[in-house]
Design an enzyme around this catalytic site. Structure first.
Site, PDB file in Angstrom:
ATOM      1  N   PRO A 157       0.785  -1.228   0.000  1.00  0.00           N
ATOM      2  CG  PRO A 157      -0.167  -1.123   2.117  1.00  0.00           C
ATOM      3  CD  PRO A 157       0.489  -2.080   1.165  1.00  0.00           C
ATOM      4  CG  ASN A 158      -0.275   4.315   1.295  1.00  0.00           C
ATOM      5  OD1 ASN A 158      -1.259   4.846   0.766  1.00  0.00           O
ATOM      6  ND2 ASN A 158      -0.329   3.763   2.483  1.00  0.00           N
TER       7      ASN A 158
ATOM      8  NE  ARG B 161       4.245   6.604   1.301  1.00  0.00           N
ATOM      9  CZ  ARG B 161       4.420   5.384   1.844  1.00  0.00           C
ATOM     10  NH1 ARG B 161       4.774   4.354   1.102  1.00  0.00           N
ATOM     11  NH2 ARG B 161       4.232   5.205   3.120  1.00  0.00           N
TER      12      ARG B 161
ATOM     13  CE1 TYR C 215       9.120   4.740   2.848  1.00  0.00           C
ATOM     14  CE2 TYR C 215       7.532   6.536   2.921  1.00  0.00           C
ATOM     15  CZ  TYR C 215       8.038   5.368   3.451  1.00  0.00           C
ATOM     16  OH  TYR C 215       7.481   4.817   4.576  1.00  0.00           O
TER      17      TYR C 215
ATOM     18  CG  ASN D  64       8.459  -2.061   0.070  1.00  0.00           C
ATOM     19  OD1 ASN D  64       7.954  -2.208   1.183  1.00  0.00           O
ATOM     20  ND2 ASN D  64       9.023  -0.924  -0.321  1.00  0.00           N
TER      21      ASN D  64
ATOM     22  CB  ALA E 133       1.505  -0.121   6.068  1.00  0.00           C
TER      23      ALA E 133
ATOM     24  CD  GLU F   6      11.191  -7.885   5.377  1.00  0.00           C
ATOM     25  OE1 GLU F   6      11.698  -8.913   5.877  1.00  0.00           O
ATOM     26  OE2 GLU F   6      10.634  -6.992   6.038  1.00  0.00           O
TER      27      GLU F   6
ATOM     28  CG  HIS G 204      11.230  -2.626   4.378  1.00  0.00           C
ATOM     29  ND1 HIS G 204       9.874  -2.589   4.247  1.00  0.00           N
ATOM     30  CD2 HIS G 204      11.538  -3.817   4.960  1.00  0.00           C
ATOM     31  CE1 HIS G 204       9.361  -3.705   4.731  1.00  0.00           C
ATOM     32  NE2 HIS G 204      10.351  -4.471   5.164  1.00  0.00           N
TER      33      HIS G 204
ATOM     34  NE  ARG H 222      10.216   5.646   8.579  1.00  0.00           N
ATOM     35  CZ  ARG H 222       9.281   5.571   7.629  1.00  0.00           C
ATOM     36  NH1 ARG H 222       9.382   4.654   6.679  1.00  0.00           N
ATOM     37  NH2 ARG H 222       8.265   6.408   7.620  1.00  0.00           N
TER      38      ARG H 222
HETATM   39  C1  DQA Z   1       8.316   0.804   3.661  1.00  0.00           C
HETATM   40  C2  DQA Z   1       8.374   1.009   5.185  1.00  0.00           C
HETATM   41  C3  DQA Z   1       7.014   0.782   5.807  1.00  0.00           C
HETATM   42  O1  DQA Z   1       7.077   0.968   7.217  1.00  0.00           O
HETATM   43  C4  DQA Z   1       6.004   1.767   5.254  1.00  0.00           C
HETATM   44  O2  DQA Z   1       4.719   1.517   5.772  1.00  0.00           O
HETATM   45  C5  DQA Z   1       5.992   1.821   3.769  1.00  0.00           C
HETATM   46  C6  DQA Z   1       7.244   1.667   3.029  1.00  0.00           C
HETATM   47  C7  DQA Z   1       9.652   1.152   2.976  1.00  0.00           C
HETATM   48  O3  DQA Z   1       9.792   0.811   1.812  1.00  0.00           O
HETATM   49  O4  DQA Z   1      10.519   1.784   3.586  1.00  0.00           O
HETATM   50  O5  DQA Z   1       4.952   2.077   3.162  1.00  0.00           O
HETATM   51  O6  DQA Z   1       8.059  -0.563   3.399  1.00  0.00           O
END
Ligand code: DQA
Length: 148
Positions: free
Chosen positions: A11-12, A19, A24, A75, A78, A99, A101, A108
């Site tokens: 998501p997002n 964002r 990011y 990725n 959340a 995995e 990020h 964080r």
């Molecule tokens: C994320 C880190 C997550 O905590 C966050 O909710 C994201 C992006 C990252 O790529 O750093 O949406 O996965």
């Protein structure tokens, strides 16, 4: 051939570039997709790049990957911190999983410092920005090559 991979984004992440650029970066989702597809092609991989804001859709993508793909780069955004369903789906996938990020989740908020998937994946990359995707693709190519 052991060369089909799927890059799954949660998501997002479709709003990358817009964002929280301090976390990011400024690379947009579309740019990232192009970078990943180019890098995969260069390394002889056939890649699918997908994104969903819906947990169940991601579970479905992972389930379908058992038949259609040799490796998963994920990725989970959340959902990394909340989804037992995504964790369970990943643990059914018996091939390499990376995995990823973009940010360093361990630097964080406390709720981001727990990943529900880290112990069911092959390995992980975090905190290296969008470049992490390129590194994940390189690592996946090596993992798949070693399986041959
Ligand atoms: C994320 C880190 C997550 O905590 C966050 O909710 C994201 C992006 C990252 O790529 O750093 O949406 O996965």
């Amino acid at each position: 051939m052991n060369n089909k991979i799927i890059i799954i984004n949660g998501p997002n992440l479709n709003l990358l570039g817009e964002r929280e650029q301090s976390q990011y970066g400024s690379t947009t989702f579309e740019e990232l997709k192009e970078i990943c597809l180019d890098k995969s092609k260069e390394l002889g991989l056939i890649a699918d790049f997908s994104q969903s804001n819906i947990e169940g859709e991601i579970v479905g993508l992972i389930q379908d990957s058992r038949k259609n793909f040799d490796g998963i780069i994920i990725n989970a955004a959340a959902f990394t911190h909340t989804s037992v369903a995504i964790r369970d789906a990943l643990s059914i996938f018996k091939k390499p999983i990376i995995e990823l990020h973009i940010s360093n989740i361990y630097k964080r908020e406390e709720f981001r410092q727990k990943s529900l998937i880290s112990d069911v994946v092959t390995g992980g990359i975090f905190g290296l920005g969008a470049d992490g995707y390129i590194l994940a693709i390189i690592s996946m190519q090596k993992l798949l090559q070693n399986e041959n």
